[in-house]
Design a protein around this motif. Structure first.
Motif, mmCIF file in Angstrom:
data_model
loop_
_atom_site.group_PDB
_atom_site.id
_atom_site.type_symbol
_atom_site.label_atom_id
_atom_site.label_comp_id
_atom_site.label_asym_id
_atom_site.label_seq_id
_atom_site.Cartn_x
_atom_site.Cartn_y
_atom_site.Cartn_z
ATOM 1 N N ILE A 1 42.620 29.236 46.853
ATOM 2 C CA ILE A 1 43.229 30.408 46.217
ATOM 3 C C ILE A 1 44.614 30.658 46.816
ATOM 4 N N TYR A 2 44.738 30.550 48.128
ATOM 5 C CA TYR A 2 46.019 30.759 48.809
ATOM 6 C C TYR A 2 47.077 29.773 48.304
ATOM 7 N N ASP A 3 46.721 28.500 48.242
ATOM 8 C CA ASP A 3 47.672 27.486 47.786
ATOM 9 C C ASP A 3 48.085 27.703 46.334
ATOM 10 N N LEU A 4 47.140 28.070 45.491
ATOM 11 C CA LEU A 4 47.475 28.301 44.083
ATOM 12 C C LEU A 4 48.464 29.449 43.918
ATOM 13 N N PHE A 5 48.321 30.488 44.711
ATOM 14 C CA PHE A 5 49.188 31.647 44.540
ATOM 15 C C PHE A 5 50.494 31.533 45.317
ATOM 16 N N PHE A 6 50.449 31.178 46.584
ATOM 17 C CA PHE A 6 51.641 31.221 47.414
ATOM 18 C C PHE A 6 52.444 29.923 47.405
ATOM 19 N N ARG A 7 51.805 28.797 47.295
ATOM 20 C CA ARG A 7 52.536 27.530 47.369
ATOM 21 C C ARG A 7 52.905 26.986 45.991
ATOM 22 N N ARG A 8 51.905 26.879 45.106
ATOM 23 C CA ARG A 8 52.165 26.279 43.792
ATOM 24 C C ARG A 8 52.539 27.288 42.731
ATOM 25 N N LYS A 9 52.333 28.573 42.993
ATOM 26 C CA LYS A 9 52.620 29.656 42.038
ATOM 27 C C LYS A 9 51.950 29.387 40.686
ATOM 28 N N ALA A 10 50.690 28.928 40.730
ATOM 29 C CA ALA A 10 49.972 28.530 39.527
ATOM 30 C C ALA A 10 49.105 29.654 38.952
ATOM 31 N N ILE A 11 48.843 30.706 39.734
ATOM 32 C CA ILE A 11 48.036 31.818 39.233
ATOM 33 C C ILE A 11 48.829 33.117 39.354
ATOM 34 N N SER A 12 48.454 34.084 38.552
ATOM 35 C CA SER A 12 49.160 35.367 38.536
ATOM 36 C C SER A 12 48.711 36.252 39.697
ATOM 37 N N ARG A 13 49.498 37.279 39.955
ATOM 38 C CA ARG A 13 49.156 38.260 40.988
ATOM 39 C C ARG A 13 47.857 38.960 40.620
ATOM 40 N N GLU A 14 47.678 39.223 39.333
ATOM 41 C CA GLU A 14 46.463 39.900 38.861
ATOM 42 C C GLU A 14 45.217 39.063 39.164
ATOM 43 N N LEU A 15 45.284 37.761 38.910
ATOM 44 C CA LEU A 15 44.149 36.881 39.181
ATOM 45 C C LEU A 15 43.919 36.739 40.688
ATOM 46 N N TYR A 16 44.990 36.666 41.451
ATOM 47 C CA TYR A 16 44.881 36.592 42.909
ATOM 48 C C TYR A 16 44.198 37.848 43.461
ATOM 49 N N ASP A 17 44.633 39.011 43.013
ATOM 50 C CA ASP A 17 44.029 40.270 43.456
ATOM 51 C C ASP A 17 42.568 40.364 43.033
ATOM 52 N N TYR A 18 42.252 39.854 41.855
ATOM 53 C CA TYR A 18 40.872 39.841 41.377
ATOM 54 C C TYR A 18 39.997 38.986 42.310
ATOM 55 N N CYS A 19 40.501 37.827 42.717
ATOM 56 C CA CYS A 19 39.747 36.939 43.611
ATOM 57 C C CYS A 19 39.513 37.594 44.966
ATOM 58 N N ILE B 1 43.523 34.951 54.777
ATOM 59 C CA ILE B 1 44.774 34.698 54.059
ATOM 60 C C ILE B 1 45.915 35.498 54.678
ATOM 61 N N ALA B 2 45.631 36.719 55.109
ATOM 62 C CA ALA B 2 46.667 37.528 55.760
ATOM 63 C C ALA B 2 47.164 36.851 57.031
ATOM 64 N N LYS B 3 46.269 36.218 57.781
ATOM 65 C CA LYS B 3 46.677 35.489 58.988
ATOM 66 C C LYS B 3 47.494 34.258 58.639
ATOM 67 N N TRP B 4 47.126 33.547 57.553
ATOM 68 C CA TRP B 4 47.859 32.345 57.156
ATOM 69 C C TRP B 4 49.314 32.657 56.825
ATOM 70 N N LYS B 5 49.602 33.871 56.415
ATOM 71 C CA LYS B 5 50.973 34.251 56.073
ATOM 72 C C LYS B 5 51.838 34.438 57.314
ATOM 73 N N LYS B 6 51.226 34.631 58.480
ATOM 74 C CA LYS B 6 51.970 34.880 59.707
ATOM 75 C C LYS B 6 52.332 33.573 60.404
ATOM 76 N N GLN B 7 53.488 33.594 61.056
ATOM 77 C CA GLN B 7 53.968 32.406 61.756
ATOM 78 C C GLN B 7 53.031 32.069 62.923
ATOM 79 N N GLY B 8 52.669 30.800 63.030
ATOM 80 C CA GLY B 8 51.795 30.335 64.092
ATOM 81 C C GLY B 8 50.336 30.271 63.685
#
Length: 144
Positions: free
Chosen positions: A60-78, A89-96
């Motif tokens: 889900i993270y890769d589809l939304f943040f890296r490939r931009k293949a899903i909408s914000r609405e679908l991401y929030d639904y998941c 996912i919140a930790k993956w957004k942080k450096q390190g």
């Protein structure tokens, strides 16, 4: 097989694109949960479950943040339906923490000496040829 019960709100557009992969991961999770754990340590029997949980959240993270293949609405639904782990996912957004395997590996209260898990130590800082395996999730090094 009975469907996983979701909220009454229908899924947003684009759900049909990710549903087959999520169903496949759910099926693997069910198979993993019913497998025999003979000859394994208690913690080892949970490692495949942690791995599949990580895989689903990373998908889900890769589809939304890296490939931009899903909408914000679908991401929030998941996230709302607990299909993906929002804290991980919140930790993956942080450096390190881009490759973090699970949240238990960064919780200092779960270790004897109040430090992070051994899988968070960079491979360059470890002895050469030494195989490191996390006690919590079976990770062999997620620090990079």
């Amino acid at each position: 097989m009975p469907r996983v019960r979701r909220s009454r709100k229908p899924p947003p557009d684009g759900w049909e694109l990710i549903e087959p992969t999520l169903d496949e991961l759910d099926q693997k999770m069910r198979e993993t949960e019913t497998e025999s754990h003979d000859g394994m340590r208690k913690v080892e029997s949970l490692w495949p479950i942690f791995k599949l949980h990580h895989q689903k959240s990373r998908y889900i993270y890769d589809l939304f943040f890296r490939r931009k293949a899903i909408s914000r609405e679908l991401y929030d639904y998941c996230l709302k339906e607990n299909i993906a782990d929002k804290n991980l996912i919140a930790k993956w957004k942080k450096q390190g923490y881009e490759n973090l395997c699970c949240l238990r590996c960064i919780q200092a209260r779960d270790t004897n000496f109040g430090t992070n898990c051994i899988c968070r130590v960079p491979k360059s800082k470890l002895e050469a040829g030494k195989v490191v395996e996390c006690v919590h999730c079976g990770c062999r090094g997620c620090s990079g």
